[in-house]
Design a protein around this motif. Structure first.
Motif, mmCIF file in Angstrom:
data_model
loop_
_atom_site.group_PDB
_atom_site.id
_atom_site.type_symbol
_atom_site.label_atom_id
_atom_site.label_comp_id
_atom_site.label_asym_id
_atom_site.label_seq_id
_atom_site.Cartn_x
_atom_site.Cartn_y
_atom_site.Cartn_z
ATOM 1 N N SER A 200 56.086 33.369 32.794
ATOM 2 C CA SER A 200 54.951 33.631 31.920
ATOM 3 C C SER A 200 55.445 34.203 30.596
ATOM 4 N N PRO A 201 54.651 34.048 29.526
ATOM 5 C CA PRO A 201 55.031 34.652 28.245
ATOM 6 C C PRO A 201 55.085 36.168 28.380
ATOM 7 N N LYS A 202 55.980 36.786 27.641
ATOM 8 C CA LYS A 202 56.110 38.229 27.728
ATOM 9 C C LYS A 202 54.852 38.927 27.228
ATOM 10 N N GLU A 203 54.255 38.405 26.150
ATOM 11 C CA GLU A 203 53.102 39.084 25.568
ATOM 12 C C GLU A 203 51.925 38.162 25.248
ATOM 13 N N ILE A 204 52.175 36.972 24.757
ATOM 14 C CA ILE A 204 51.109 36.110 24.224
ATOM 15 C C ILE A 204 50.246 35.499 25.330
ATOM 16 N N ASP A 205 48.946 35.414 25.069
ATOM 17 C CA ASP A 205 48.003 34.731 25.953
ATOM 18 C C ASP A 205 47.916 33.269 25.515
ATOM 19 N N VAL A 206 48.199 32.350 26.424
ATOM 20 C CA VAL A 206 48.204 30.923 26.068
ATOM 21 C C VAL A 206 46.904 30.221 26.438
ATOM 22 N N SER A 207 45.964 30.931 27.026
ATOM 23 C CA SER A 207 44.722 30.317 27.489
ATOM 24 C C SER A 207 43.994 29.600 26.350
ATOM 25 N N GLY A 208 43.713 28.305 26.576
ATOM 26 C CA GLY A 208 42.974 27.513 25.610
ATOM 27 C C GLY A 208 43.776 27.058 24.405
ATOM 28 N N LYS A 209 45.073 27.340 24.386
ATOM 29 C CA LYS A 209 45.902 27.018 23.225
ATOM 30 C C LYS A 209 46.893 25.898 23.529
ATOM 31 N N ASN A 210 47.235 25.165 22.493
ATOM 32 C CA ASN A 210 48.343 24.230 22.604
ATOM 33 C C ASN A 210 49.654 25.005 22.540
ATOM 34 N N VAL A 211 50.597 24.595 23.361
ATOM 35 C CA VAL A 211 51.868 25.310 23.466
ATOM 36 C C VAL A 211 53.018 24.374 23.141
ATOM 37 N N LEU A 212 53.947 24.849 22.315
ATOM 38 C CA LEU A 212 55.184 24.126 22.051
ATOM 39 C C LEU A 212 56.333 24.940 22.626
ATOM 40 N N ILE A 213 57.041 24.363 23.593
ATOM 41 C CA ILE A 213 58.239 24.987 24.148
ATOM 42 C C ILE A 213 59.443 24.339 23.487
ATOM 43 N N ILE A 214 60.300 25.135 22.871
ATOM 44 C CA ILE A 214 61.430 24.585 22.125
ATOM 45 C C ILE A 214 62.738 25.167 22.642
ATOM 46 N N ASP A 215 63.718 24.285 22.840
ATOM 47 C CA ASP A 215 65.003 24.688 23.403
ATOM 48 C C ASP A 215 66.116 23.857 22.773
ATOM 49 N N ASP A 216 67.360 24.188 23.105
ATOM 50 C CA ASP A 216 68.470 23.424 22.543
ATOM 51 C C ASP A 216 68.736 22.155 23.334
ATOM 52 N N ILE A 217 68.713 22.243 24.677
ATOM 53 C CA ILE A 217 69.082 21.112 25.525
ATOM 54 C C ILE A 217 68.054 20.908 26.632
ATOM 55 N N ILE A 218 67.728 19.658 26.913
ATOM 56 C CA ILE A 218 67.054 19.320 28.163
ATOM 57 C C ILE A 218 68.048 18.505 28.969
ATOM 58 N N SER A 219 68.477 19.066 30.076
ATOM 59 C CA SER A 219 69.451 18.390 30.939
ATOM 60 C C SER A 219 68.733 17.805 32.154
ATOM 61 N N THR A 220 68.535 18.603 33.184
ATOM 62 C CA THR A 220 67.797 18.111 34.356
ATOM 63 C C THR A 220 66.289 18.239 34.164
ATOM 64 N N GLY A 221 65.883 19.083 33.231
ATOM 65 C CA GLY A 221 64.457 19.279 32.979
ATOM 66 C C GLY A 221 63.810 20.299 33.882
ATOM 67 N N GLY A 222 64.580 20.919 34.757
ATOM 68 C CA GLY A 222 64.009 21.872 35.710
ATOM 69 C C GLY A 222 63.341 23.059 35.047
ATOM 70 N N THR A 223 63.989 23.647 34.073
ATOM 71 C CA THR A 223 63.436 24.817 33.388
ATOM 72 C C THR A 223 62.155 24.466 32.647
ATOM 73 N N ILE A 224 62.177 23.353 31.944
ATOM 74 C CA ILE A 224 60.999 22.927 31.180
ATOM 75 C C ILE A 224 59.848 22.580 32.117
ATOM 76 N N ALA A 225 60.152 21.930 33.237
ATOM 77 C CA ALA A 225 59.108 21.555 34.200
ATOM 78 C C ALA A 225 58.403 22.790 34.737
ATOM 79 N N LEU A 226 59.190 23.801 35.108
ATOM 80 C CA LEU A 226 58.604 25.053 35.611
ATOM 81 C C LEU A 226 57.765 25.722 34.545
ATOM 82 N N ALA A 227 58.267 25.740 33.321
ATOM 83 C CA ALA A 227 57.533 26.375 32.226
ATOM 84 C C ALA A 227 56.220 25.653 31.950
ATOM 85 N N ALA A 228 56.256 24.331 31.919
ATOM 86 C CA ALA A 228 55.046 23.558 31.638
ATOM 87 C C ALA A 228 53.993 23.777 32.721
ATOM 88 N N ARG A 229 54.430 23.701 33.974
ATOM 89 C CA ARG A 229 53.497 23.903 35.081
ATOM 90 C C ARG A 229 52.852 25.287 34.997
#
Length: 294
Positions: A200-229
């Motif tokens: 979960s975000p440390k402070e921000i409330d994402v309810s009802g908002k569009n979210v952009l997750i930005i990183d350097d590498i997507i390899s297996t996608g596991g981290t991004i998948a968990l974050a998106a879910r």
């Protein structure tokens, strides 16, 4: 100025040659029957030559060809050889995690200098401090965050920008400044009873908002998948994903889209089905930064 394109330039060399008003020279390459590589620069060079060459798979072949290109450029008359590497392979092994291991990023970087490189521009290398640690030639690391952020500007609207962990917060912060939005990073927690990992975000409330997750590498996608879910469970309207290097191994795209990612976009540092943004402008900024040094 000359710009040398190789089979690992992925079109970036041509874009840079156009922006710089430089002559594009295409290296001649082939593979001998025994598997050894051959590379030749078919024109006489002079002054400063820029070699654009990424180190995506097959990484070992790519690296050997880069060393050959540097030496060939010097042999063809280049006074100074500047190397631009959109993706630096072997950079994640930046220390000895286990006894007896090599520090592969040091091998890669020192090899470039030994081959004759006079300056280096990297794009979103795993640890920029590796450049300071292992190189004596002028160098700079650039981030294509502006280009990635601009790609999602309209789609994101008044959303939020998130880093997948605290270590990537600087990237989210830069993207948020470009877009004029708030930013945060994601924290992982583990249930002591069930062992289930939550994010979960440390402070921000994402309810009802569009979210952009930005990183350097997507390899297996596991981290991004968990974050998106997790973001969608917390009420996010849509989840978008941006990264510099889309390595996309082991069904990564299926994994992240299955978890509800609306769209994923990456740069052309590595050929991929989601490469929608070029690193050419970022490399150009890097060249300007080290211009005086070369």
């Amino acid at each position: 100025m000359f710009v040398v394109a190789t089979s690992f330039s992925n079109g970036i060399a041509a874009k840079l040659a156009e922006k710089l008003g430089a002559r594009l020279v295409r290296a001649e390459e082939k593979t001998f029957p025994d598997g050894e590589s051959y590379l030749r620069i078919p024109e006489k060079l002079e002054g400063t030559t820029l070699i654009v060459h990424s180190l995506y798979a097959p990484q070992d072949v790519a690296y050997m060809k880069l060393l050959m290109a540097i030496d060939a450029a010097k042999g063809a008359g280049a006074d100074r050889v500047v190397v631009a590497i959109p993706y630096v392979a072997y950079a994640r092994q930046d220390k000895r995690f286990l006894e007896g291991e090599p520090i592969t990023v040091s091998i890669v970087l020192r090899g470039l200098e030994t081959a004759g490189a006079d300056a280096l521009v990297t794009v979103d290398i795993h640890q920029p401090r590796s450049l300071d640690e292992w190189l004596s030639i002028p160098h700079v690391n650039v981030l294509p965050v502006k280009e990635l952020a601009d790609y999602f500007r309209v789609k994101l609207g008044q959303g939020v920008v998130l880093a997948p962990d605290k270590g990537a917060l600087h990237r989210a912060e830069e993207a948020a400044k470009v877009l004029g939005l708030s930013y945060d990073y994601l924290e992982k927690t583990r249930d002591r009873v069930t062992g289930e990992v939550a994010i979960s975000p440390k402070e921000i409330d994402v309810s009802g908002k569009n979210v952009l997750i930005i990183d350097d590498i997507i390899s297996t996608g596991g981290t991004i998948a968990l974050a998106a879910r997790s973001m969608l469970k917390m009420g996010a309207a849509n989840v978008y994903v941006a990264c510099t290097h889309a390595l996309l191994v082991k069904g990564a795209l299926d994994r992240i889209y299955h978890e509800g990612v609306k769209e994923a976009a990456a740069t052309d540092s590595v050929p991929s089905p989601i490469s929608k943004v070029s690193v050419a402008e970022a490399i150009l900024r890097g060249l300007q930064q080290i211009k005086e040094a070369i």
